[in-house]
Design a protein around this motif. Structure first.
Motif, mmCIF file in Angstrom:
data_model
loop_
_atom_site.group_PDB
_atom_site.id
_atom_site.type_symbol
_atom_site.label_atom_id
_atom_site.label_comp_id
_atom_site.label_asym_id
_atom_site.label_seq_id
_atom_site.Cartn_x
_atom_site.Cartn_y
_atom_site.Cartn_z
ATOM 1 N N TYR A 30 40.521 34.339 34.746
ATOM 2 C CA TYR A 30 41.346 35.374 34.111
ATOM 3 C C TYR A 30 41.024 36.743 34.715
ATOM 4 O O TYR A 30 41.918 37.518 35.056
ATOM 5 C CB TYR A 30 41.095 35.360 32.598
ATOM 6 N N ILE A 31 39.720 37.001 34.889
ATOM 7 C CA ILE A 31 39.305 38.285 35.459
ATOM 8 C C ILE A 31 39.786 38.411 36.904
ATOM 9 O O ILE A 31 40.192 39.492 37.338
ATOM 10 C CB ILE A 31 37.768 38.455 35.357
ATOM 11 N N LEU A 32 39.804 37.308 37.625
ATOM 12 C CA LEU A 32 40.343 37.332 38.999
ATOM 13 C C LEU A 32 41.798 37.780 39.016
ATOM 14 O O LEU A 32 42.248 38.424 39.956
ATOM 15 C CB LEU A 32 40.273 35.936 39.613
ATOM 16 N N LYS A 33 42.525 37.418 37.954
ATOM 17 C CA LYS A 33 43.970 37.678 37.947
ATOM 18 C C LYS A 33 44.359 39.066 37.450
ATOM 19 O O LYS A 33 45.390 39.590 37.849
ATOM 20 C CB LYS A 33 44.678 36.624 37.084
ATOM 21 N N ILE A 34 43.591 39.623 36.503
ATOM 22 C CA ILE A 34 44.003 40.899 35.925
ATOM 23 C C ILE A 34 43.837 42.028 36.939
ATOM 24 O O ILE A 34 43.096 41.885 37.909
ATOM 25 C CB ILE A 34 43.194 41.221 34.633
ATOM 26 N N PRO A 35 44.560 43.167 36.713
ATOM 27 C CA PRO A 35 44.414 44.306 37.621
ATOM 28 C C PRO A 35 42.961 44.793 37.664
ATOM 29 O O PRO A 35 42.240 44.677 36.674
ATOM 30 C CB PRO A 35 45.309 45.379 36.985
ATOM 31 N N SER A 36 42.570 45.350 38.807
ATOM 32 C CA SER A 36 41.205 45.840 38.974
ATOM 33 C C SER A 36 40.816 46.866 37.912
ATOM 34 O O SER A 36 39.680 46.888 37.461
ATOM 35 C CB SER A 36 41.030 46.468 40.354
ATOM 36 N N ARG A 40 37.547 46.733 35.622
ATOM 37 C CA ARG A 40 36.630 47.868 35.668
ATOM 38 C C ARG A 40 36.378 48.406 34.260
ATOM 39 O O ARG A 40 35.261 48.742 33.894
ATOM 40 C CB ARG A 40 37.249 48.951 36.581
ATOM 41 N N ARG A 41 37.440 48.440 33.431
ATOM 42 C CA ARG A 41 37.286 48.963 32.075
ATOM 43 C C ARG A 41 36.380 48.053 31.244
ATOM 44 O O ARG A 41 35.552 48.527 30.469
ATOM 45 C CB ARG A 41 38.658 49.108 31.412
ATOM 46 N N LEU A 42 36.522 46.744 31.443
ATOM 47 C CA LEU A 42 35.643 45.794 30.754
ATOM 48 C C LEU A 42 34.192 46.013 31.183
ATOM 49 O O LEU A 42 33.287 46.120 30.340
ATOM 50 C CB LEU A 42 36.089 44.360 31.067
ATOM 51 N N ALA A 43 33.981 46.105 32.503
ATOM 52 C CA ALA A 43 32.622 46.314 33.023
ATOM 53 C C ALA A 43 32.038 47.630 32.499
ATOM 54 O O ALA A 43 30.881 47.684 32.066
ATOM 55 C CB ALA A 43 32.645 46.312 34.550
#
Lengths: 200, 200
Positions: A30-36, A40-43
């Protein structure tokens, strides 16, 4: 099967509580697919929570660094009644009832001699310190209704009652909407023990 | 109930697939408790997977940036047999069987007219381009045995067969260790349809 940065992410995710290998894999893809920006906001939110969050210096609830927690900072709350809980998450549960307008005190655990958790590992001394300093008149012992929680409540009751304040414990009994037939005997026993007069 | 950076983290976690509000809360409190280095490593792995991961230019599997994927980079694999899958995760499933020593082609989806996914939204043109360029002699259509996957396999079979290569489809049937009594009629029908001679 996976290598490189994808493998590393799956491993990191798999360490989180409740996340098995399959979920870790699903979240990683899922993380691979979402916009960067979203990743970044999650991280950033993970790093921010470590950098900015601390414990409230008054009640040991979670608070943004250098501040009192939201409850302690709110002076419409009754400062003389303190609800004692094991964990910051328990505060959210109590708040959700909208039945309590006082303050909290978070012990950060419950007595558990087998795991080496005694009064010194909990925020007990700090609770005693607050009684006088904040002119507390009642403490509601809101620890979990299990072995450790009950032992902790009993211990605190012995400590607090001599100070001349009201010490109460949340009621145990049948859950609302529950069914006598399916109640375990301990809970039903408590419900009978804690029976109250019916005012017609 | 939560505010500030803790609220933000719970919100971010709650967006991940399979993570409900309770899990998000539990993971957020877990992150609050672990050492900062561990949280930082988790955050970094999220950013790294976006920065470093790309699609293999040959088969569209996941690969570290600028490289072929591990399968395409391995020249011990048979370059003439290509297994066509919907998703990079399906490659891991096939690899786990240790039954396949060829290469892959990832379509990144399956035909689904209702959701506007036609051949142009999938990596179909790229697959056609590989047939001649890599002298492919067999394609194994390994899309899911559901409506979309079957339609995609049928579409590809019509496209690939005229090119004079072998086009095969994975077998549908009863799972190994399964039970006739509990098989649904579609699966059992497929198993009968796909029956094979028993060589004594």
């Amino acid at each position: 099967m996976y290598t490189g940065s994808l493998r590393a992410l799956i491993d990191e995710l798999g360490r989180l509580p409740g996340i098995g290998p399959k979920s870790a894999q699903r979240i990683a893809f899922y993380i691979l697919k979402i916009p960067s920006e979203d990743a970044r906001r999650l991280a950033d939110s993970i790093v921010a929570v470590k950098d900015r969050t601390t414990l409230c210096e008054q009640c040991f609830n979670v608070a943004e660094s250098g501040n009192l927690c939201d409850v302690c900072a709110d002076d419409r709350r009754d400062a003389h009644v303190v609800c004692v809980v094991e964990d910051p998450r328990d505060i959210v549960a109590v708040e959700r009832t909208q039945q309590f307008r006082g303050r909290y005190h978070v012990l950060h655990g419950a007595l558990n001699p087998l795991e080496g958790i005694g009064p010194d590992q909990l925020r007990v001394r700090e609770l005693l310190g607050r009684i006088d300093a904040e002119e507390i008149t009642e403490t509601i012992l809101c620890t979990n209704p299990n072995l450790e929680g009950e032992a902790t409540a009993m211990y605190l009751a012995r400590l607090l009652t001599p100070l001349g304040i009201a010490v109460t414990r949340i009621a145990s009994g049948l859950p609302v909407g529950g069914d006598l037939e399916y109640a375990d005997e301990l809970t039903l026993g408590r419900a009978i023990e804690g029976r109250r007069a019916v005012v017609p």
